[in-house]
Design a protein around this motif. Sequence first.
Motif, PDB file in Angstrom:
ATOM      1  N   PRO A 218      47.851  44.079 -18.036  1.00  0.00           N
ATOM      2  CA  PRO A 218      46.432  43.638 -17.943  1.00  0.00           C
ATOM      3  C   PRO A 218      46.217  42.512 -18.762  1.00  0.00           C
ATOM      4  CG  PRO A 218      46.444  45.120 -19.897  1.00  0.00           C
ATOM      5  CD  PRO A 218      48.044  45.316 -19.066  1.00  0.00           C
ATOM      6  N   THR A 219      45.312  41.514 -18.059  1.00  0.00           N
ATOM      7  CA  THR A 219      44.729  40.563 -18.770  1.00  0.00           C
ATOM      8  C   THR A 219      43.525  41.195 -19.765  1.00  0.00           C
ATOM      9  OG1 THR A 219      43.983  38.214 -18.651  1.00  0.00           O
ATOM     10  CG2 THR A 219      42.851  40.015 -17.031  1.00  0.00           C
ATOM     11  N   LEU A 220      43.690  40.243 -20.857  1.00  0.00           N
ATOM     12  CA  LEU A 220      42.691  40.566 -22.172  1.00  0.00           C
ATOM     13  C   LEU A 220      41.447  39.972 -21.945  1.00  0.00           C
ATOM     14  CD1 LEU A 220      45.138  40.339 -25.123  1.00  0.00           C
ATOM     15  CD2 LEU A 220      44.605  42.402 -23.672  1.00  0.00           C
ATOM     16  N   ASP A 221      40.423  41.033 -22.039  1.00  0.00           N
ATOM     17  CA  ASP A 221      38.881  40.244 -21.942  1.00  0.00           C
ATOM     18  C   ASP A 221      38.672  39.424 -23.169  1.00  0.00           C
ATOM     19  OD1 ASP A 221      36.110  39.980 -21.825  1.00  0.00           O
ATOM     20  OD2 ASP A 221      35.993  42.007 -20.879  1.00  0.00           O
ATOM     21  N   GLY A 222      38.396  38.232 -22.866  1.00  0.00           N
ATOM     22  CA  GLY A 222      38.052  37.281 -23.731  1.00  0.00           C
ATOM     23  C   GLY A 222      36.611  37.264 -24.522  1.00  0.00           C
ATOM     24  N   ALA A 223      35.728  38.120 -23.933  1.00  0.00           N
ATOM     25  CA  ALA A 223      34.623  38.180 -24.346  1.00  0.00           C
ATOM     26  C   ALA A 223      34.258  39.422 -25.074  1.00  0.00           C
ATOM     27  CB  ALA A 223      33.437  38.184 -23.391  1.00  0.00           C
ATOM     28  N   GLN A 224      34.901  40.532 -24.850  1.00  0.00           N
ATOM     29  CA  GLN A 224      34.613  41.763 -25.511  1.00  0.00           C
ATOM     30  C   GLN A 224      35.334  42.101 -26.881  1.00  0.00           C
ATOM     31  OE1 GLN A 224      35.864  45.229 -23.300  1.00  0.00           O
ATOM     32  NE2 GLN A 224      35.913  46.764 -24.955  1.00  0.00           N
ATOM     33  N   GLU A 225      34.361  42.373 -27.744  1.00  0.00           N
ATOM     34  CA  GLU A 225      34.970  42.605 -29.044  1.00  0.00           C
ATOM     35  C   GLU A 225      35.623  43.732 -29.473  1.00  0.00           C
ATOM     36  OE1 GLU A 225      34.286  40.260 -31.459  1.00  0.00           O
ATOM     37  OE2 GLU A 225      33.281  38.975 -30.024  1.00  0.00           O
ATOM     38  N   TYR A 226      36.729  43.806 -30.196  1.00  0.00           N
ATOM     39  CA  TYR A 226      37.698  44.780 -30.369  1.00  0.00           C
ATOM     40  C   TYR A 226      37.694  44.958 -31.899  1.00  0.00           C
ATOM     41  CZ  TYR A 226      39.217  44.136 -25.612  1.00  0.00           C
ATOM     42  OH  TYR A 226      39.041  43.925 -24.020  1.00  0.00           O
ATOM     43  N   ALA A 227      37.928  46.156 -32.397  1.00  0.00           N
ATOM     44  CA  ALA A 227      38.103  46.366 -33.937  1.00  0.00           C
ATOM     45  C   ALA A 227      39.729  46.520 -33.964  1.00  0.00           C
ATOM     46  CB  ALA A 227      37.324  47.583 -34.382  1.00  0.00           C
ATOM     47  N   GLU A 228      40.195  46.021 -34.860  1.00  0.00           N
ATOM     48  CA  GLU A 228      41.571  45.983 -35.137  1.00  0.00           C
ATOM     49  C   GLU A 228      41.737  47.393 -35.732  1.00  0.00           C
ATOM     50  OE1 GLU A 228      42.626  43.127 -38.070  1.00  0.00           O
ATOM     51  OE2 GLU A 228      42.211  41.046 -36.504  1.00  0.00           O
ATOM     52  N   GLY A 229      43.090  48.107 -35.158  1.00  0.00           N
ATOM     53  CA  GLY A 229      43.393  49.199 -35.475  1.00  0.00           C
ATOM     54  C   GLY A 229      42.815  50.284 -34.569  1.00  0.00           C
ATOM     55  N   ASP A 230      41.799  49.873 -33.839  1.00  0.00           N
ATOM     56  CA  ASP A 230      41.365  51.054 -32.737  1.00  0.00           C
ATOM     57  C   ASP A 230      42.289  51.087 -31.600  1.00  0.00           C
ATOM     58  OD1 ASP A 230      38.815  51.497 -34.251  1.00  0.00           O
ATOM     59  OD2 ASP A 230      37.699  50.488 -32.956  1.00  0.00           O
ATOM     60  N   THR A 231      41.964  52.212 -30.819  1.00  0.00           N
ATOM     61  CA  THR A 231      42.628  52.225 -29.616  1.00  0.00           C
ATOM     62  C   THR A 231      41.763  52.318 -28.391  1.00  0.00           C
ATOM     63  OG1 THR A 231      44.293  53.947 -30.733  1.00  0.00           O
ATOM     64  CG2 THR A 231      44.213  54.083 -28.384  1.00  0.00           C
ATOM     65  N   VAL A 232      42.270  51.474 -27.341  1.00  0.00           N
ATOM     66  CA  VAL A 232      41.146  51.302 -26.423  1.00  0.00           C
ATOM     67  C   VAL A 232      41.990  51.641 -24.848  1.00  0.00           C
ATOM     68  CG1 VAL A 232      39.951  49.540 -27.437  1.00  0.00           C
ATOM     69  CG2 VAL A 232      41.918  48.876 -26.028  1.00  0.00           C
ATOM     70  N   GLN A 233      41.415  51.859 -23.985  1.00  0.00           N
ATOM     71  CA  GLN A 233      41.897  52.319 -22.566  1.00  0.00           C
ATOM     72  C   GLN A 233      41.916  51.022 -21.953  1.00  0.00           C
ATOM     73  OE1 GLN A 233      43.530  54.987 -21.834  1.00  0.00           O
ATOM     74  NE2 GLN A 233      43.081  55.944 -23.731  1.00  0.00           N
ATOM     75  N   LEU A 234      42.954  50.613 -21.125  1.00  0.00           N
ATOM     76  CA  LEU A 234      42.809  49.422 -20.225  1.00  0.00           C
ATOM     77  C   LEU A 234      44.053  49.545 -19.266  1.00  0.00           C
ATOM     78  CD1 LEU A 234      41.416  46.880 -20.148  1.00  0.00           C
ATOM     79  CD2 LEU A 234      43.142  45.657 -21.531  1.00  0.00           C
ATOM     80  N   ALA A 235      43.696  49.171 -17.908  1.00  0.00           N
ATOM     81  CA  ALA A 235      44.667  49.496 -16.916  1.00  0.00           C
ATOM     82  C   ALA A 235      45.611  50.701 -16.826  1.00  0.00           C
ATOM     83  CB  ALA A 235      45.696  48.367 -16.884  1.00  0.00           C
ATOM     84  N   GLY A 236      44.922  51.800 -17.309  1.00  0.00           N
ATOM     85  CA  GLY A 236      45.237  52.997 -17.051  1.00  0.00           C
ATOM     86  C   GLY A 236      46.141  53.506 -18.091  1.00  0.00           C
ATOM     87  N   ARG A 237      46.007  52.795 -19.362  1.00  0.00           N
ATOM     88  CA  ARG A 237      47.128  53.385 -20.228  1.00  0.00           C
ATOM     89  C   ARG A 237      46.349  53.094 -21.791  1.00  0.00           C
ATOM     90  NH1 ARG A 237      52.803  50.206 -20.314  1.00  0.00           N
ATOM     91  NH2 ARG A 237      53.241  51.630 -22.096  1.00  0.00           N
ATOM     92  N   ALA A 238      46.693  53.743 -22.973  1.00  0.00           N
ATOM     93  CA  ALA A 238      46.135  53.217 -24.024  1.00  0.00           C
ATOM     94  C   ALA A 238      46.936  52.263 -24.776  1.00  0.00           C
ATOM     95  CB  ALA A 238      46.292  54.548 -25.013  1.00  0.00           C
ATOM     96  N   TRP A 239      46.006  51.476 -25.568  1.00  0.00           N
ATOM     97  CA  TRP A 239      46.461  50.274 -26.552  1.00  0.00           C
ATOM     98  C   TRP A 239      45.883  50.450 -27.878  1.00  0.00           C
ATOM     99  CZ3 TRP A 239      49.841  46.843 -23.970  1.00  0.00           C
ATOM    100  CH2 TRP A 239      49.791  46.871 -22.307  1.00  0.00           C
ATOM    101  N   ARG A 240      46.868  49.949 -28.737  1.00  0.00           N
ATOM    102  CA  ARG A 240      46.329  49.693 -30.394  1.00  0.00           C
ATOM    103  C   ARG A 240      46.019  48.365 -30.502  1.00  0.00           C
ATOM    104  NH1 ARG A 240      48.404  48.414 -35.263  1.00  0.00           N
ATOM    105  NH2 ARG A 240      50.425  48.215 -34.571  1.00  0.00           N
ATOM    106  N   VAL A 241      44.771  47.961 -31.153  1.00  0.00           N
ATOM    107  CA  VAL A 241      44.446  46.610 -31.173  1.00  0.00           C
ATOM    108  C   VAL A 241      45.204  46.116 -32.608  1.00  0.00           C
ATOM    109  CG1 VAL A 241      42.529  44.993 -31.604  1.00  0.00           C
ATOM    110  CG2 VAL A 241      42.190  47.122 -30.198  1.00  0.00           C
ATOM    111  N   ILE A 242      46.161  45.341 -32.355  1.00  0.00           N
ATOM    112  CA  ILE A 242      46.812  44.667 -33.546  1.00  0.00           C
ATOM    113  C   ILE A 242      45.980  43.736 -34.015  1.00  0.00           C
ATOM    114  CG2 ILE A 242      48.914  43.409 -34.320  1.00  0.00           C
ATOM    115  CD1 ILE A 242      50.331  44.465 -32.255  1.00  0.00           C
ATOM    116  N   GLU A 243      45.390  42.712 -33.379  1.00  0.00           N
ATOM    117  CA  GLU A 243      44.728  41.772 -33.876  1.00  0.00           C
ATOM    118  C   GLU A 243      43.559  41.406 -33.071  1.00  0.00           C
ATOM    119  OE1 GLU A 243      45.439  37.091 -35.466  1.00  0.00           O
ATOM    120  OE2 GLU A 243      47.014  38.404 -35.114  1.00  0.00           O
ATOM    121  N   SER A 244      42.268  40.905 -33.466  1.00  0.00           N
ATOM    122  CA  SER A 244      41.311  40.618 -32.886  1.00  0.00           C
ATOM    123  C   SER A 244      40.177  39.851 -33.552  1.00  0.00           C
ATOM    124  CB  SER A 244      40.410  41.828 -32.188  1.00  0.00           C
ATOM    125  OG  SER A 244      39.356  41.286 -31.394  1.00  0.00           O
TER     126      SER A 244
END
Length: 245
Positions: A218-244
């Motif tokens: 997936p390409t990352l959404d440059g506008a959406q805010e993410y919290a470091e350490g959270d898990t998000v769903q994107l392009a059909g799989r789970a991702w951990r936010v290392i840095e935002s």
Amino acid sequence: MDPLVSIRLSLRWPPDPPTADEDVLVVQGRSGFFLDLRVKRRQVNFAGGLQRQAKAGEGDCEVTWATAGWKEVLAPRPGEDRPRARFTPVIDSRRPASSTRSRNSPPPDTPPDEGSFETLTNGDVLERGEMENPETGKVAQYEEVWRRLPLSQDDGPPRIVIFESVGDEADGKAFVGRVGDYELGMVDGAEGFGVVRRERKEGIWQVVCANGAGRLLPTLDGAQEYAEGDTVQLAGRAWRVIEST
């Protein structure tokens, strides 16, 4: 540490002369997490037999080396004042494994990759150190000349977002990182090692090159805010936010 986007101008394995037959881009966040993509420049033929080296954007990625992992700042060597760093990959295209690894668990048999840095008079950076020479398979001294790029066309601090895939190991291990106007993605999966490189040009994100399963990252959404350490769903799989930031 400071975020950066760098391209490599040349590579030298002393005593051989420097070469520039790869198109290399590195993005690194403030956390020290980096993605480093090196692809082969293709020879393009013209009328009259003339040739030039094509950039990655003119074709698919022919990967020579791709890594994603952690940069660690080291103390200067005794008697020297040049900063040093160690690069520890979590995934490595030369040692694909398709398995989940922690920050402190690089691919097996990973040779050391450590270097010192000297800023040249024109602002470029000379890196000297030791890493594996793919031509010989042995650890050897190297010299690389790097040039840092402006992180973003926009005023103000650049947007930095780095994701790590979590969950189903069958999908392999993947990372996607965006620093300003540059984005790299890598996946070590059952279908092999895939990559994608994207850049923002004149306000539009474009795929510079991609191969294999990297095309599906997936390409990352440059506008959406993410919290470091959270898990998000994107392009059909789970991702951990290392840095935002």
